[in-house]
Design a protein around this motif. Sequence first.
Motif, short mmCIF file in Angstrom:
data_model
loop_
_atom_site.label_atom_id
_atom_site.label_comp_id
_atom_site.label_asym_id
_atom_site.label_seq_id
_atom_site.Cartn_x
_atom_site.Cartn_y
_atom_site.Cartn_z
N VAL A 74 24.21 14.28 43.71
CA VAL A 74 23.14 14.95 44.45
C VAL A 74 22.28 15.78 43.50
CG1 VAL A 74 22.63 16.76 46.15
CG2 VAL A 74 24.27 14.96 46.71
N HIS A 75 22.93 16.55 42.62
CA HIS A 75 22.18 17.41 41.70
C HIS A 75 21.37 16.58 40.70
CE1 HIS A 75 23.79 21.21 43.12
NE2 HIS A 75 24.92 20.55 43.33
N SER A 76 21.94 15.44 40.30
CA SER A 76 21.23 14.56 39.37
C SER A 76 19.96 14.02 40.03
CB SER A 76 22.16 13.42 38.96
OG SER A 76 21.44 12.36 38.44
N VAL A 77 20.06 13.61 41.32
CA VAL A 77 18.90 13.09 42.05
C VAL A 77 17.86 14.20 42.27
CG1 VAL A 77 18.10 12.09 44.23
CG2 VAL A 77 20.18 11.23 43.16
N LEU A 78 18.33 15.40 42.61
CA LEU A 78 17.39 16.52 42.83
C LEU A 78 16.62 16.83 41.55
CD1 LEU A 78 19.30 19.09 45.09
CD2 LEU A 78 17.94 17.12 45.73
N LYS A 79 17.33 16.75 40.41
CA LYS A 79 16.67 17.00 39.11
C LYS A 79 15.62 15.93 38.85
CE LYS A 79 16.30 18.89 34.93
NZ LYS A 79 15.01 18.30 34.57
N GLN A 80 15.98 14.67 39.13
CA GLN A 80 15.04 13.56 38.96
C GLN A 80 13.79 13.77 39.83
OE1 GLN A 80 17.58 10.07 39.58
NE2 GLN A 80 15.95 8.85 38.69
N LEU A 81 14.03 14.13 41.08
CA LEU A 81 12.92 14.36 42.01
C LEU A 81 12.01 15.49 41.52
CD1 LEU A 81 14.77 14.03 45.45
CD2 LEU A 81 12.84 12.62 44.70
N GLN A 82 12.63 16.57 41.06
CA GLN A 82 11.83 17.70 40.54
C GLN A 82 10.94 17.24 39.39
OE1 GLN A 82 14.09 21.24 39.47
NE2 GLN A 82 15.41 20.94 41.24
N ASP A 83 11.51 16.45 38.47
CA ASP A 83 10.75 15.99 37.30
C ASP A 83 9.57 15.11 37.73
OD1 ASP A 83 12.50 17.37 35.73
OD2 ASP A 83 13.67 15.62 35.10
N ILE A 84 9.83 14.19 38.66
CA ILE A 84 8.77 13.27 39.12
C ILE A 84 7.67 14.06 39.82
CG2 ILE A 84 8.22 11.36 40.68
CD1 ILE A 84 11.12 10.37 40.22
N LEU A 85 8.07 14.98 40.69
CA LEU A 85 7.07 15.71 41.48
C LEU A 85 6.29 16.72 40.64
CD1 LEU A 85 8.91 16.13 44.89
CD2 LEU A 85 7.19 14.47 44.22
N LYS A 86 6.93 17.24 39.59
CA LYS A 86 6.18 18.11 38.68
C LYS A 86 5.10 17.29 37.96
CE LYS A 86 9.56 21.77 37.95
NZ LYS A 86 10.70 22.22 37.13
N GLU A 87 5.44 16.05 37.60
CA GLU A 87 4.44 15.15 37.01
C GLU A 87 3.29 14.92 37.99
OE1 GLU A 87 3.76 13.49 34.11
OE2 GLU A 87 5.23 14.86 33.29
N ALA A 88 3.65 14.69 39.26
CA ALA A 88 2.61 14.48 40.29
C ALA A 88 1.73 15.72 40.42
CB ALA A 88 3.27 14.15 41.63
N SER A 89 2.37 16.89 40.43
CA SER A 89 1.63 18.14 40.57
C SER A 89 0.68 18.35 39.40
CB SER A 89 2.63 19.30 40.66
OG SER A 89 1.96 20.51 40.88
N HIS A 90 1.13 17.98 38.18
CA HIS A 90 0.27 18.11 36.99
C HIS A 90 -0.97 17.23 37.11
CE1 HIS A 90 3.94 19.52 34.43
NE2 HIS A 90 3.38 20.50 35.12
N ARG A 91 -0.80 16.06 37.73
CA ARG A 91 -1.95 15.17 37.91
C ARG A 91 -3.04 15.86 38.73
NH1 ARG A 91 1.00 12.82 34.92
NH2 ARG A 91 1.14 10.57 34.57
N PHE A 92 -2.62 16.58 39.76
CA PHE A 92 -3.59 17.26 40.63
C PHE A 92 -4.26 18.42 39.91
CE2 PHE A 92 -1.07 15.14 43.88
CZ PHE A 92 -2.06 14.67 44.72
N ALA A 93 -3.49 19.12 39.08
CA ALA A 93 -4.03 20.31 38.41
C ALA A 93 -4.96 19.92 37.27
CB ALA A 93 -2.89 21.18 37.90
#
Length: 272
Positions: free
Chosen positions: A12-31
């Motif tokens: 679960v923690h490994s998947v949450l970390k993966q999700l955080q990394d992907i979504l931070k990338e997505a957030s950077h695209r918007f910024a």
Amino acid sequence: EEEFKWLLQEEVHSVLKQLQDILKEASHRFALPTSGSGGAVRQENFVLSTSGTDQVKGVLTLQGDALCQADVNLKMPRNNQLLHFAFREDKQWKLQQIQDARNHVNQAIYLLMNRDVNYQFKTGSEVIKLMDAVMLQLSRARNRLTTPATLTLPEIASSGLTKMFTPVLPPDILVNFYINLNKLCLTVYQLHVLQPSTTKNFKPAGGSILHNPGAMFEFGSQRYEVSHVHKVECVVPWLNDALVFFTVSLQLCQQLKDKISVFSSYWNYRPY
């Protein structure tokens, strides 16, 4: 039981970390911060085009979630007269869809990070609840980009957008900007005034993303009919990236939910 414990404590923690990394990338695209500029958002120019017609041409300048410049040429079909209009220098047009999508992404990141680093999940339902909350934010983010708002023609006519141009838009021209998937779209409506003596049945059009020729509406004390519609668009590559990140993240969430559900159903139905 041991496998389920491992799933809750490790995977679960490994998947949450993966999700955080992907979504931070997505957030950077918007910024879209530029390197070494103290966090300023860079301006990007896009050329508007469409296949099969050159009635409308233009260049749009996008800065994060704001259109800061628009330069548009419109060839009038009636007399081939060329109109040119651009944003006034003191004006920017906020693209609410981009702003909302970014807010939903940041909300999903907050949900994923909103716990102590050593936190351990106790139950499968706790993880499923978290995944559902994250998936809701991601679905909303994606929907904001894939589903433009439906507007009536009077709403378009009265929007602040019509007052942003120099020279001032003629009364028989309406414009609307919106995001559709990974594209930034401009629709130009040419109108003609319906005379009081006209024999046409006046039937005002309802809300729509794109109105067709023949759509009628009333604005001020005047009745109009749409005579021509021109839609031009440009691809915004980072919007495409963001949509891919949303899809991958939603799949990861669903896979984790499915694993938890398999264990939980076994747990509920195992013989004692």
